[in-house]
Design an enzyme around this catalytic site. Structure first.
Site, PDB file in Angstrom:
ATOM      1  N   ASP A  57     -11.138   2.882   4.280  1.00 58.22           N
ATOM      2  CA  ASP A  57     -11.397   1.308   3.926  1.00 58.22           C
ATOM      3  C   ASP A  57     -12.872   1.268   4.088  1.00 58.22           C
ATOM      4  OD1 ASP A  57      -9.355  -0.370   3.750  1.00 58.22           O
ATOM      5  OD2 ASP A  57      -8.940  -0.627   5.873  1.00 58.22           O
ATOM      6  N   LYS A  76       1.043  -1.250   0.069  1.00 58.24           N
ATOM      7  CA  LYS A  76      -0.215  -0.071   0.109  1.00 58.24           C
ATOM      8  C   LYS A  76       0.949   1.342   0.203  1.00 58.24           C
ATOM      9  CE  LYS A  76      -3.689  -2.522   2.147  1.00 58.24           C
ATOM     10  NZ  LYS A  76      -4.372  -2.913   3.475  1.00 58.24           N
ATOM     11  N   GLN A 128      -4.241  -1.608   9.571  1.00 59.93           N
ATOM     12  CA  GLN A 128      -4.052  -2.976   8.811  1.00 59.93           C
ATOM     13  C   GLN A 128      -4.664  -3.753   9.995  1.00 59.93           C
ATOM     14  OE1 GLN A 128      -2.992  -3.580   5.886  1.00 59.93           O
ATOM     15  NE2 GLN A 128      -3.896  -5.551   6.274  1.00 59.93           N
TER      16      GLN A 128
END
Ligand code: NAP
Length: 299
Positions: A120, A53, A97
């Site tokens: 997200d 990412k 994460q």
């Protein structure tokens, strides 16, 4: 005849090129999309996801920050860090994460993220907006799958879609998106299957479009798939190590047999995976535009 392999890598590249172009245009206005990725501990899969990412954010010209916290960090310390980035005007996207260590309440952490920086799309504000069909951050994996389906040119409107898996990050948002009255990729008749489903194959065999996110290697075999169906394999299962020390991956679909029957199929790796990271970048870009008061898909 073998199905057409949907090249997620190539489709992702195309979208990334468009994002990069937009980033350059924004820079001329003094706006730089900013993303922070927060990693707790050293889980190898999480480390590799976060590294990928960060690498992509860098390549696209984003301002990007990587926070590495020790495995034993307290929940309060992690939330304090999130609050800091909630207030940081250079940051438009905050990604924590997952999974988090067991001593940390994942829900409390995700709820601490400002919904306007929740790239997200896991915050209940964004989930709620998704359900009622308002502009919002769409979770990256289902968002990427919308693009993959669009690329096939297959008619989704009115199609029978079966989603196997009902997780909050893949199955549920996927099903909601595809049943929404949105064109060109939506307006489908959607069935969701899970471990409580009585006869899974009976459902999957009816699917014009079959989306599988269960986390079980090769759970879907050729006898469970309709001739000519579009098969999207979300699964990423580590099934060993390659001779050069890399993780050996396989999907939730038995690719070799199913590709002979499917009309279209995504490979693992190289299908859904590259799209997930790309859509994270897209969400961060759209967030930066929204914060700058420019027209944006998320506001
Ligand atoms: P998850 O949270 O573990 O959810 C799995 C879902 O599958 C659950 O709803 C479970 O049902 C259902 N399920 C499990 N075994 C089943 C079976 N035999 N028959 C029917 N349903 C079954 O997983 P997830 O986070 O959605 O991820 C799924 C897979 O996608 C994993 O391999 C993950 O690594 C991968 N993934 C890939 C990407 C990417 O970018 N490529 C992104 C996210 C996830 P219950 O609810 O009844 O338990």
């Amino acid at each position: 005849m073998a199905g057409i392999i949907i090249d997620g890598k190539a489709i992702a590249e195309k979208i990334r090129a468009q994002i990069k172009k937009e980033v350059e245009e924004l820079k001329e206005k003094g706006i730089i999309p900013g993303l922070v990725t927060i990693l707790v501990g050293e889980n190898p899969a999480s480390v590799s996801y976060v590294t990928a990412k960060q690498k992509t954010a860098h390549e696209l010209g984003f301002y990007s920050v990587q926070e590495n916290l020790p495995e034993n960090v307290s929940e309060d310390e992690l939330i304090k860090l999130i609050f800091k980035y909630n207030e940081d005007p250079k940051i438009h996207g905050i990604l924590v994460q997952l999974p988090l260590p067991r001593h940390i309440n994942e829900r409390r952490v995700l709820y601490a993220i400002d919904p306007r920086k929740d790239v997200d799309g896991f915050h209940p504000v964004n989930v709620g907006k998704l359900v009622i069909g308002e502009p919002c951050f769409i979770p990256c994996t289902p968002y990427g799958i919308l693009y993959l389906l669009a690329e096939t040119g297959v008619q989704v409107d009115g199609a029978d879609v079966v989603v196997v898996g009902r997780s909050n990050i893949v199955g549920k948002p996927m099903a909601i998106l595809l049943m929404q009255k949105r064109k060109p990729v939506g307006n489908a008749t959607v069935t969701i299957c899970h471990t409580g489903t009585r006869n899974l194959a009976e459902h999957t065999r009816r699917a014009d479009i079959l989306i599988v996110a269960v986390g079980v290697p090769k759970a879907i075999t050729a006898d469970m798939v309709k001739e000519g169906a579009v098969v999207i394999d979300v699964g990423v299962n580590r099934i060993g190590t390659t001779p050069d020390g890399k993780a050996k991956l396989c999907g939730d679909v038995d690719f070799d047999s199913v590709k002979e029957k499917a009309g279209y199929i995504t490979p693992v790796p190289g299908g859904v995976g590259p799209m997930t990271i790309t859509m994270l970048m897209k969400n961060t870009l759209e967030s930066a535009k929204a914060w700058a008061g420019l027209p944006s898909e998320v506001a």
